[in-house]
Motif scaffolding. Structure first.
Motif, short mmCIF file in Angstrom:
data_model
loop_
_atom_site.label_atom_id
_atom_site.label_comp_id
_atom_site.label_asym_id
_atom_site.label_seq_id
_atom_site.Cartn_x
_atom_site.Cartn_y
_atom_site.Cartn_z
N LYS A 418 74.04 -7.76 -17.26
CA LYS A 418 72.94 -6.93 -16.77
C LYS A 418 73.45 -5.93 -15.74
O LYS A 418 74.36 -6.21 -14.97
CB LYS A 418 71.86 -7.80 -16.16
CG LYS A 418 71.21 -8.75 -17.16
CD LYS A 418 70.13 -9.58 -16.50
CE LYS A 418 69.46 -10.51 -17.52
NZ LYS A 418 68.41 -11.33 -16.89
N GLY A 419 72.83 -4.76 -15.75
CA GLY A 419 73.21 -3.73 -14.78
C GLY A 419 72.51 -3.95 -13.44
O GLY A 419 71.64 -4.80 -13.28
N GLY A 420 72.91 -3.16 -12.49
CA GLY A 420 72.33 -3.23 -11.15
C GLY A 420 72.99 -2.23 -10.23
O GLY A 420 74.15 -1.83 -10.44
N ASP A 421 72.26 -1.80 -9.19
CA ASP A 421 72.80 -0.81 -8.25
C ASP A 421 73.24 0.45 -8.98
O ASP A 421 74.33 0.99 -8.74
CB ASP A 421 73.97 -1.39 -7.44
CG ASP A 421 73.55 -2.56 -6.57
OD1 ASP A 421 72.36 -2.59 -6.17
OD2 ASP A 421 74.39 -3.44 -6.32
N GLY A 422 72.43 0.89 -9.90
CA GLY A 422 72.75 2.12 -10.62
C GLY A 422 73.65 1.92 -11.81
O GLY A 422 73.91 2.87 -12.56
N GLY A 584 76.09 20.15 -19.73
CA GLY A 584 75.07 21.02 -20.31
C GLY A 584 73.69 20.81 -19.71
O GLY A 584 72.73 21.44 -20.16
N GLY A 585 73.56 19.90 -18.74
CA GLY A 585 72.27 19.74 -18.07
C GLY A 585 71.61 18.40 -18.26
O GLY A 585 70.56 18.13 -17.65
N ALA A 586 72.14 17.49 -19.09
CA ALA A 586 71.55 16.16 -19.25
C ALA A 586 71.79 15.35 -17.97
O ALA A 586 72.90 15.36 -17.43
CB ALA A 586 72.16 15.45 -20.45
N ARG A 587 70.77 14.63 -17.50
CA ARG A 587 70.89 13.94 -16.23
C ARG A 587 70.58 12.44 -16.31
O ARG A 587 70.79 11.73 -15.34
CB ARG A 587 69.94 14.58 -15.20
CG ARG A 587 70.35 16.00 -14.82
CD ARG A 587 71.69 15.98 -14.07
NE ARG A 587 72.13 17.30 -13.68
CZ ARG A 587 73.03 18.01 -14.36
NH1 ARG A 587 73.54 17.51 -15.49
NH2 ARG A 587 73.40 19.20 -13.95
N THR A 588 70.08 11.96 -17.43
CA THR A 588 69.80 10.54 -17.58
C THR A 588 70.44 10.03 -18.87
O THR A 588 70.83 10.81 -19.75
CB THR A 588 68.28 10.28 -17.64
OG1 THR A 588 67.75 10.90 -18.81
CG2 THR A 588 67.59 10.84 -16.40
N VAL A 589 70.51 8.70 -18.93
CA VAL A 589 71.09 8.08 -20.13
C VAL A 589 70.30 8.46 -21.37
O VAL A 589 70.86 8.76 -22.43
CB VAL A 589 71.12 6.54 -19.96
CG1 VAL A 589 71.53 5.85 -21.26
CG2 VAL A 589 72.06 6.16 -18.83
N ASP A 620 72.24 10.44 -4.85
CA ASP A 620 71.57 9.33 -4.18
C ASP A 620 70.36 8.82 -4.95
O ASP A 620 70.01 7.63 -4.87
CB ASP A 620 71.13 9.76 -2.78
CG ASP A 620 72.35 10.06 -1.89
OD1 ASP A 620 73.45 9.54 -2.23
OD2 ASP A 620 72.21 10.80 -0.92
N ASP A 621 69.70 9.71 -5.69
CA ASP A 621 68.54 9.28 -6.46
C ASP A 621 68.89 8.88 -7.88
O ASP A 621 68.03 8.73 -8.74
CB ASP A 621 67.48 10.38 -6.49
CG ASP A 621 68.04 11.71 -7.02
OD1 ASP A 621 69.26 11.76 -7.32
OD2 ASP A 621 67.27 12.68 -7.13
N GLY A 622 70.21 8.70 -8.19
CA GLY A 622 70.66 8.19 -9.48
C GLY A 622 70.83 9.23 -10.55
O GLY A 622 71.08 8.88 -11.71
N VAL A 623 70.72 10.51 -10.22
CA VAL A 623 70.87 11.57 -11.22
C VAL A 623 72.36 11.79 -11.49
O VAL A 623 73.18 11.84 -10.56
CB VAL A 623 70.20 12.87 -10.74
CG1 VAL A 623 70.48 14.00 -11.72
CG2 VAL A 623 68.71 12.66 -10.56
#
Length: 631
Positions: A418-422, A584-589, A620-623
């Protein structure tokens, strides 16, 4: 001289006809001889003395019975009362003597069984029962003006003649001609399969009531057809295989097959003393050569491409060596490509110059994801009126070889971190088996063909076959297996009954192939192909999917070993695609997965690697941001 030749021919014909009748009469003669011997052994002086004594005692009891009956008659005459003392005494004496007669009669019967009459005397008495009335009937039916009416006597005489002829034929030693081409072992086995040896010795092995025909030599060994009496069925006869082997004195490692015969009361024994594939060179491989040779018929065995296939074989059976010829054929033509999934790595590294290989869990997930996407794209292109797409160099048939199945199943059961802390955590590894199951069920029309290989063909928790995949397999091959239950898993629940006994195959390099309802369980000598032979094969294009494919060119064929460094630099990996998407501008998975077509698990893994190298960073906000923006 002509009459001598004719006489010789007539004699040979007669002997042949008599030899044919011997197996039918042998059980009668054997039963007669056993009964005659039993009676002879019982006719001892001791048993004779006991019989004479029993007869004397019984005769005395019969005499006493006659006296008791006479006394009863006198008591009735001298006394008119039913309950008089004389009548009661007479009745009591009569009952006692009758009980004594019954007891001595039982003793006499036992004594007679212990000292029986000879079988010849019994036969004479039995035939006299019909011979005497038959002769008398013939005399009574005759008339002075006609010849003697003989049919009752002739029928009686015919019955006697049949009895005598049957015994003579059953004891006759047939003129067995053993083939000059037989080895010493085959001659010994053939002589024991002859009725003259089998019938007298079968009873000691619990095989009485079975009569074989003289063995015939075939390219695959000795074959004999066995007639079974009412106590036997082919199934119960097959269960006596150990006793049959002992009666024949056959080697324990000699393959013996017992199958149902042409009728319900027939069975067939086949001793594989030789192979029809002897002398056939099955080393190496060339395009179009057969996978193996049938050891029974000597015919080449071809395995056509485009068939979903299961290949099983225990360690040391030669499974890898036997399979390589199939993989070489599947990667040779311009419109064919090969994918090898091998968590053990040993086999995959031999094919790197002509196949897409997947060894690690990440690589296996990636390639199965790509294959499923490829399948859906191809299914959309299947034209009306066709079952499959038309293969070509631009859209080739893809053969997916899974080796070893048990390792892939275990790999797909790996617990997801499992993931965590980003951190995104691991992808869903169970997607591997879901992808392979989808390919097994749906990908044939897309010309993506699955070949599943395993050393442990079971469907339990530690087995090497997935039930959903097994249900889609059309070609089933097995080299030597460990147990009969494994043979049933590979070939079906009727494997034991139909003769698919892969657990009895010798090692290495001998297989069975069930390709349809008419396939026969013949052992096949398979082609041997070494790792060195694979490495020596010429390079072939390797299949990969592009990021964005033009409609006219759905595949990118990469021949990595021959691509110059400058050209190979332009081949994008999943990591390059993820990095380019972020730039190219994608910021999330999710954004990256939508732009690249890569599954989210793989995207998360590549993000983690790029973050470690500094190519990407997280705000800082995960982007997600390109690494150069950190400066």
């Amino acid at each position: 001289m002509d009459w001598k030749k004719a006489w010789s021919t007539t004699t040979d014909t007669t002997n042949t006809a008599l030899d044919v009748l011997v197996p039918m009469c042998a059980p009668l003669a054997a039963r007669w001889d056993r009964e005659a011997e039993r009676r002879t052994l019982l006719r001892t002086p001791e048993n004779l003395t006991a019989l004479l004594k029993a007869q004397r005692v019984h005769n005395a009891a019969m005499s006493n019975l006659r006296v008791a009956k006479s006394l009863r008659e006198k008591a009735r005459a001298s006394s008119s009362g039913l309950l008089s003392k004389e009548r009661r005494a007479a009745r009591a004496a009569l009952r006692a003597t009758r009980a004594d007669v019954k007891a001595t009669g039982s003793g006499l019967a036992i004594a007679r069984r212990n000292y029986p009459a000879t079988l010849t005397s019994v036969a004479v008495k039995a035939h006299a029962v019909h011979a005497v009335p038959g002769g008398l009937a013939s005399w009574l039916m005759s008339e002075t003006s006609h010849a003697l009416t003989l049919w009752p006597a002739s029928v009686s005489a015919g019955l006697i003649g049949l009895n005598v002829a049957g015994l003579w034929l059953g004891r006759r030693q047939p003129s067995v001609l053993l083939d000059d081409g037989m080895t010493a072992e085959e001659q010994r086995l053939a002589s024991r399969l002859d009725p003259s040896f089998w019938v007298p010795n079968a009873d000691a092995r619990g095989l009485s009531g079975t009569v074989p025909t003289p063995a015939k030599l075939t390219p695959a060994g000795l074959v004999s057809h066995v007639r079974l009496d009412g106590r036997w069925t082919p199934k119960t006869f097959r269960a006596k295989s150990d006793e049959i082997r002992a009666l024949l004195g056959a080697r324990t490692d000699l393959r013996m097959e017992i199958t149902s015969g042409s009728h319900g009361d027939r069975a067939t024994i086949t001793l594989r003393t030789r192979s029809a594939a002897d002398g056939v060179d099955l080393s190496g491989w060339k395009p179009g050569e057969p996978w193996g040779v049938d050891t029974v018929t000597g015919e080449p065995v071809m395995v056509p491409l485009g068939r979903r296939m299961l290949i099983a074989g225990t360690s040391g059976s030669g499974k890898s060596w036997s399979t390589r010829a199939l993989l070489a054929e599947a990667s040779e033509a311009p419109d064919h490509r090969l994918v090898v999934i091998d968590p053990k790595r040993v086999e995959a590294i031999n094919w790197e110059h002509r196949a897409r290989t997947a060894i690690t869990i990440d690589e296996v997930l990636d390639v199965t994801d790509e294959l499923v996407v490829e399948m859906h794209e191809r299914l959309a292109l299947v034209p009306r009126g066709r079952d499959t797409i038309e293969i070509s160099e631009e859209r080739p048939r893809i053969t997916v070889f899974v080796d070893e199945g048990a390792e892939v199943i275990t790999m797909a059961r790996k617990k997801r971190a499992k993931g965590g802390d980003g951190e995104p955590g691991d992808p869903d590894w169970s997607q591997i088996m879901e992808n392979l199951g989808t390919l097994a069920r749906m990908a044939r029309a897309a010309e993506i063909i699955l070949i599943w290989a395993t050393q442990k063909p079971t469907m339990d928790a530690k087995g090497g076959i997935d039930p959903q995949i097994s249900g889609q397999i059309t070609y089933r091959a097995a080299l030597a297996l460990s147990t009969s239950s494994e043979s049933r898993v590979v070939f079906g629940e009727d494997a034991t009954e139909k003769g698919w006994h892969a657990h009895e195959l010798p090692m290495p390099g001998v297989a069975m192939l069930r390709s349809g309802p008419k396939a026969k369980p013949h052992p096949i000598n398979t082609r041997a192909f070494s790792p060195a032979d694979v490495i020596a094969l010429p390079d072939r294009p390797v299949w990969q999917r592009e990021v964005s494919r033009p409609s006219a060119s759905p595949l990118r064929l990469v021949k990595e070993a021959a691509i110059p460094a400058a050209a190979s630099a332009g081949a994008e990996t999943n990591r390059d695609r993820v990095l380019r998407a972020v730039e190219g501008g994608a910021r999330t998975v999710r954004d990256i997965a939508d732009r690249t077509g890569i599954n989210k698990g793989t995207v998360s893994r590549e993000i983690k690697a790029l973050t470690t190298t500094g190519s990407l960073r997280k705000s800082d906000d995960g982007v997600l941001l390109p690494g150069r923006e950190a400066a």
